[in-house]
Structures are given as structure tokens and as C-alpha cells.
Design a protein around this motif. Structure first.
Motif, PDB file in Angstrom:
ATOM      1  N   PHE A  76      31.752  25.327  -1.389  1.00 36.79           N
ATOM      2  CA  PHE A  76      32.794  24.496  -2.033  1.00 36.79           C
ATOM      3  C   PHE A  76      32.570  23.210  -1.930  1.00 36.79           C
ATOM      4  O   PHE A  76      31.630  22.456  -1.375  1.00 36.79           O
ATOM      5  CB  PHE A  76      33.776  24.636  -0.426  1.00 36.79           C
ATOM      6  CG  PHE A  76      35.171  24.021  -0.812  1.00 36.79           C
ATOM      7  CD1 PHE A  76      36.222  24.459  -1.471  1.00 36.79           C
ATOM      8  CD2 PHE A  76      35.504  22.701  -0.365  1.00 36.79           C
ATOM      9  CE1 PHE A  76      37.370  24.020  -1.662  1.00 36.79           C
ATOM     10  CE2 PHE A  76      36.815  22.271  -0.499  1.00 36.79           C
ATOM     11  CZ  PHE A  76      37.510  22.912  -1.234  1.00 36.79           C
TER      12      PHE A  76
ATOM     13  N   LYS B 108      25.226  18.962  15.633  1.00 39.63           N
ATOM     14  CA  LYS B 108      24.692  20.397  15.838  1.00 39.63           C
ATOM     15  C   LYS B 108      23.230  20.345  15.109  1.00 39.63           C
ATOM     16  O   LYS B 108      23.249  19.959  13.842  1.00 39.63           O
ATOM     17  CB  LYS B 108      25.731  21.138  15.106  1.00 39.63           C
ATOM     18  CG  LYS B 108      25.802  22.528  15.571  1.00 39.63           C
ATOM     19  CD  LYS B 108      26.674  23.466  14.776  1.00 39.63           C
ATOM     20  CE  LYS B 108      28.157  23.415  15.514  1.00 39.63           C
ATOM     21  NZ  LYS B 108      29.073  23.942  14.744  1.00 39.63           N
TER      22      LYS B 108
ATOM     23  N   GLN C 144      25.424  19.076  11.138  1.00 37.38           N
ATOM     24  CA  GLN C 144      26.771  17.982  10.829  1.00 37.38           C
ATOM     25  C   GLN C 144      26.748  17.518  12.219  1.00 37.38           C
ATOM     26  O   GLN C 144      26.124  17.817  13.415  1.00 37.38           O
ATOM     27  CB  GLN C 144      27.806  19.216  10.843  1.00 37.38           C
ATOM     28  CG  GLN C 144      27.915  20.148  11.989  1.00 37.38           C
ATOM     29  CD  GLN C 144      29.220  20.949  11.938  1.00 37.38           C
ATOM     30  OE1 GLN C 144      29.464  21.762  10.901  1.00 37.38           O
ATOM     31  NE2 GLN C 144      30.413  20.396  12.617  1.00 37.38           N
TER      32      GLN C 144
ATOM     33  N   GLY D 170      32.180  16.737  11.168  1.00 37.36           N
ATOM     34  CA  GLY D 170      32.259  17.790  10.265  1.00 37.36           C
ATOM     35  C   GLY D 170      31.763  17.646   8.847  1.00 37.36           C
ATOM     36  O   GLY D 170      31.772  16.670   8.211  1.00 37.36           O
ATOM     37  N   VAL D 171      31.396  18.803   8.261  1.00 37.52           N
ATOM     38  CA  VAL D 171      31.006  18.772   6.941  1.00 37.52           C
ATOM     39  C   VAL D 171      31.766  18.284   5.817  1.00 37.52           C
ATOM     40  O   VAL D 171      31.312  17.330   4.948  1.00 37.52           O
ATOM     41  CB  VAL D 171      30.295  20.162   6.465  1.00 37.52           C
ATOM     42  CG1 VAL D 171      29.685  19.998   5.031  1.00 37.52           C
ATOM     43  CG2 VAL D 171      29.259  20.543   7.410  1.00 37.52           C
ATOM     44  N   MET D 172      33.061  18.723   5.960  1.00 35.40           N
ATOM     45  CA  MET D 172      34.055  18.284   4.811  1.00 35.40           C
ATOM     46  C   MET D 172      34.284  16.682   4.773  1.00 35.40           C
ATOM     47  O   MET D 172      34.194  16.049   3.919  1.00 35.40           O
ATOM     48  CB  MET D 172      35.342  18.889   5.108  1.00 35.40           C
ATOM     49  CG  MET D 172      36.156  18.847   4.005  1.00 35.40           C
ATOM     50  SD  MET D 172      36.269  19.797   2.854  1.00 35.40           S
ATOM     51  CE  MET D 172      37.252  21.203   3.464  1.00 35.40           C
ATOM     52  N   LYS D 173      34.583  16.327   6.261  1.00 36.79           N
ATOM     53  CA  LYS D 173      34.858  14.978   6.442  1.00 36.79           C
ATOM     54  C   LYS D 173      33.627  14.040   6.061  1.00 36.79           C
ATOM     55  O   LYS D 173      33.694  12.912   5.498  1.00 36.79           O
ATOM     56  CB  LYS D 173      35.372  14.400   7.788  1.00 36.79           C
ATOM     57  CG  LYS D 173      36.833  15.221   7.776  1.00 36.79           C
ATOM     58  CD  LYS D 173      37.491  14.528   9.070  1.00 36.79           C
ATOM     59  CE  LYS D 173      38.921  14.838   9.397  1.00 36.79           C
ATOM     60  NZ  LYS D 173      39.092  16.182  10.121  1.00 36.79           N
TER      61      LYS D 173
END
Lengths: 120, 373
Positions: B324, B20, B32, B36-39
Motif C-alpha cells: 500500500f 518494534k 516501526q 506506526g508505518v502509515m503515519k
């Protein structure tokens, strides 16, 4: 199931409407890390900001889709915000509204219309 | 949009990887990938991540006395920087503010700089104005990409492409053939972890990136996770945690000013803003950058005003970066606070959507660094 342009889904159960966000919205938000839900008993008017949802990227508001009274909230998604990404259109519902006049839902999109809406 | 977005030489690869894209510092960059950002963040901390940082500026300074000349623009010991070594530096202005942060590498017959994308035009102008009259040539490299490979498996991955990189220590720089091209490798990065930054000729960049991504350990990482990784590492983002109105002492970057450039040092001062910066080092400042750990789950993002009390009182600071922290598993932030509230353990309050929520001043970083010293 009905859908709003704000990417909420609504499921009617008697005079209670269950509200959540769509899988499309959850995907756009990215990983959800924080959810703040309204107090049970709160009287809300359509377009009131009732939920704050924060992803790794940004904070967003969720608006009350119709007038009503908050009768239940889903504390499970406060404890585990990631559920919103896992099962947005099922276990990760946000709140239940008791609604006197359900006619406001008549103008909302059905699933086919919503799919067309997000395809644009 | 007024200006056409620029793209890096890896733009096509980002598309092929399903990124993206967003505008960042004038470039169309991947925020990202499908992970995804977290993973992505957690993958990089557990294994290895590949970042396209080609939007950053790469500059070569060359000429007799280049280290002495650069010392007139940075409060850093450049003369003492040995060949094959790199050091973090700051470009300062007359009032002591920070014009940019940068990496300075001694590559033998020249200095190699890496500067921020958003600041590179201003930096080049500043370098030209300050150095060309001293006979130093300032050459911005447009024909090289920059790839960062970060994380605990970065060494094992890169060593499969050339074993010599395993011998490098944190902040070493070396010329290493990779993907059939002459690459300039530094053992550094901006995630608080071990890893490498690789300056690669543009025509070899995609081949190199694809060959690194072919390892199971390596995932592509976008700007979203790059931001959360650097925030957990307590590292500043220019324009948020530091800017031209904040001096290095206020930005808690005093460590970047070596003794030799401080009062009493052999080459004290002699850089822009030396007077206010050395004064601040000697006698303190009114505000400082600190780590902030919100008590609850609500992230405190850039711009959240900070107060000493839960009610009333005047604002004593502001969050400069926040979000976060996936590895911390909780919200983390950095901010500027009044000096008397900058001690770790101090409780302050952040105004989030009209509610004052408790947040503790903590020591940085949030995640212990894992550099190979």
C-alpha cells in the motif's frame, strides 16, 4: 463477549454472533489498508477462511470461529479499512453469523482468560 | 536462530523510542516505532524522518588510479565524477546481472562507497578481488554509523546544526562538523525526497540522532515506512526488484550507465558483463521492470504472478515489490513484465488469492521527486 486464540471477539445476539478482531490483533497487524468480506448467505464451517485483511505489512486470514451462515457484513470497513484500527471492538465488526448450535462458544475464552492469553 | 543478530550503535536508542524490532540482513532493526508505518510514512513526506541505516556497508577505496580501477567493476562513469559529488552505481557480474547497487562519492583523495547491508560481505570480497591487485586499498569502516534525514524539512533542521548544508545540491557530498564530530554528509537518500545521509563516527551517532529527533519536525522512521517510501519513489530493493540474474536494462536502470561507458563512448565496456549489457542496451531485452498500479484496493505483493488476460494464457511477469502506498492512498507495486507489455497504460492481471485482478503498467515514480537540484 467471547474470544478465540485467533484473536477474534464474538458477541452473541439471539442466534446471531457478531465477529470482529481484538484491539490486540489490530495493533499487531498495523495499519489496515484492505478488507475482503464474504458474501451474505455463505454457509461457513469453523476454521474456513472467510475474511482477508491486509495491513501495510502483510496479508492475514480471518477464520470462521464456528459453523453458521453469514447474514450480514460490515461494508463500512471495506470502504474505510482504517476503522479496523480505530474501533476494532466496536464499529469495525466484520460479519454476523447465524449459528444453530451456540454450545461451541462455551469452550472459548472470556475477557479475563483472553487477557491472560495475550500476556503470555 | 543459527546466527546471533548484530545490532547498530543506535540499538539502545531504538529501544528507548519504543521501536518494534525485527531481523533484517543479519541485524536487529526497527521495523516501526509507536507512530506506526502509515503515519511514519506520511510524517516523513510532510515534515522530516530520521532513519538508522548503519547496517549498510561503508567502504573507502584509496590509491593511485582508484576511479579507473573501480570502472573495471561498475558500468558507471567514475572518472568523470567530480570531487564533492556522488553517483548511483551498480556492481555487475560476468553474465550482466547485478551483484548490488551502491552509492559512489568522490571525496577528493579517496572514493567513499555505501553498499547494501545484505550484500556488504559479498561486495567487499568482490571489491578486494578486483581492486587490490591494482594497488587499491579497500577499507570497510566498522566505526561509523549512517543516519538518513529525509523530507521537506530536512534542510531546515540540519541547517540549524550547521548552515553549510543548505548550500548543498542533490548528490553533493561534504565534510561537515555535527555533534562535535567529523561527519560526511551527502544530499541524497532513498525516499524520492530531498534529504541527507550522514556518516557519523560511532561514538557521536546517538548524540547526533537525539539532537535531530529533538526537532518537532523530525520523527524516527522504521524499515516498514522506509520500504513504502522507496517503493512510491520507484526505487529498487536488492533481492526483490533486482538481483544477480537481472541485467541493468531489464531492471530499468539503463540511466545509471553513462554514455561514456556505452558503445561508441570513450571508455565503452570494460566492466563485468559488458558484452551482454551493452548488447541489451543496443537491441533491447525480453522483460523489464515497470511500475504497477492495481485497480482495486487489494495490494499486490512480491510474488504475485501477472497475466496478459483476465482468464487463461501463460504468466507474463511477476510482482517484485508491492504494498500500500500511503501517499498515493492506494496499492502500488513494481514488477517484471514481458517487454511487449511494458508500455505505460498496458493493462495486465495479477493473480491474488486465485482471482485475477486488473493492474495497469504505469510510469515510475508514483510520487514526484522533490530533490534540490
Amino acid at each position: 463477549m467471547k474470544f478465540t486464540e485467533e484473536h477474534e471477539w464474538l458477541m452473541v445476539d439471539g442466534d446471531v454472533v457478531v465477529v470482529g478482531i481484538t484491539a490486540h490483533a489490530a495493533e499487531q497487524l498495523g495499519d489496515v489498508v484492505f478488507v475482503e468480506l464474504p458474501e451474505v448467505g455463505t454457509e461457513v464451517v469453523a476454521d474456513d477462511e472467510v475474511v482477508v485483511i491486509e495491513s501495510v505489512k502483510a496479508a492475514s486470514d480471518i477464520l470462521a470461529p464456528v459453523d453458521g451462515e453469514i447474514v450480514e457484513v460490515n461494508e463500512a470497513i471495506v470502504e474505510e479499512p482504517g476503522k479496523v484500527n480505530e474501533d476494532p471492538e466496536g464499529a469495525a465488526w466484520f460479519f454476523k453469523l447465524r449459528v444453530e448450535d451456540l454450545s461451541a462458544l462455551d469452550d472459548m475464552m472470556d475477557e479475563a482468560a483472553y487477557k491472560a492469553f495475550i500476556a503470555d | 536462530m543459527a546466527d546471533e543478530l548484530k545490532s547498530t550503535v543506535l540499538h539502545g536508542l531504538h529501544g528507548a523510542l519504543g521501536a518494534k524490532m525485527v531481523p533484517f540482513a543479519g541485524y536487529d532493526m526497527p521495523v516501526q516505532y509507536p507512530m506506526g508505518v502509515m503515519k511514519e510514512h506520511l510524517h516523513c513526506r510532510a515534515h522530516a524522518g530520521l532513519f538508522d541505516v548503519s547496517h549498510m556497508g561503508q567502504v573507502i577505496l584509496r590509491g593511485a588510479g582508484v576511479a579507473e580501477a573501480l570502472e573495471t567493476l561498475v558500468p558507471v562513469d567514475v572518472i568523470g565524477l567530480e570531487e564533492g559529488r556522488q553517483r548511483y552505481g551498480l556492481l555487475t557480474n560476468a553474465t550482466g546481472g547485478i551483484e548490488d547497487d551502491l552509492m559512489i562519492a568522490n571525496r577528493g583523495d579517496h572514493l567513499f562507497l555505501v553498499v547494501n547491508a545484505a550484500r556488504k560481505d559479498a561486495d567487499i570480497a568482490l571489491l578486494r578481488a578486483g581492486l587490490e591487485p591494482k594497488g587499491i586499498t579497500v577499507k570497510q569502516l566498522e566505526n561509523r554509523a549512517l543516519i538518513a534525514l529525509q523530507g521537506p524539512e530536512a534542510e531546515a533542521v540540519l541547517a540549524e546544526h550547521h548552515p553549510s548544508v543548505a548550500e548543498m545540491r542533490f548528490m553533493d557530498v561534504a565534510t561537515v562538523p555535527l555533534a562535535g564530530a567529523e561527519c560526511w554528509v551527502s544530499r541524497s537518500g532513498y525516499t524520492g525526497m530531498d534529504g541527507f545521509e550522514i556518516s557519523v563516527p560511532a561514538q557521536a551517532a546517538e548524540t547526533l540522532a537525539r539532537s535531530l529527533l529533538a526537532h518537532d519536525a523530525v520523527a524516527p522512521i522504521g524499515l516498514g515506512a522506509r520500504d513504502s517510501l522507496r517503493l512510491e519513489a520507484g526505487l529498487c530493493l536488492y533481492g526483490q526488484d533486482m538481483d544477480d540474474g537481472l541485467n541493468p536494462v531489464e531492471a530499468s536502470l539503463s540511466w545509471a550507465i553513462q554514455k561514456v561507458r556505452r558503445r561508441g563512448g570513450a571508455r565503452a565496456g570494460g566492466f563485468p558483463g559488458a558484452e551482454p549489457i551493452l548488447e541489451a542496451l543496443a537491441h533491447g531485452v525480453d522483460r523489464r521492470r515497470v511500475g504497477l498500479r492495481p485497480e482495486g484496493r487489494a495490494p499486490m505483493r512480491q510474488g504475485v504472478p501477472l497475466f496478459a488476460q483476465a482468464e487463461g494464457g501463460t504468466q507474463i511477469g511477476v510482482v517484485t515489490s508491492g504494498g500500500f502506498g500511503p501517499s498515493v492512498g492506494a496499492p502500488v507495486a513494481m514488477g517484471l513484465v514481458a517487454d511487449d507489455l511494458a508500455e505505460p497504460g498496458t493493462r495486465v492481471f495479477g493473480d491474488v488469492r486465485g482471482k485475477r485482478l486488473p493492474v495497469d503498467v504505469v510510469a515510475l515514480p508514483f510520487v514526484a521527486p522533490s530533490f534540490k537540484r
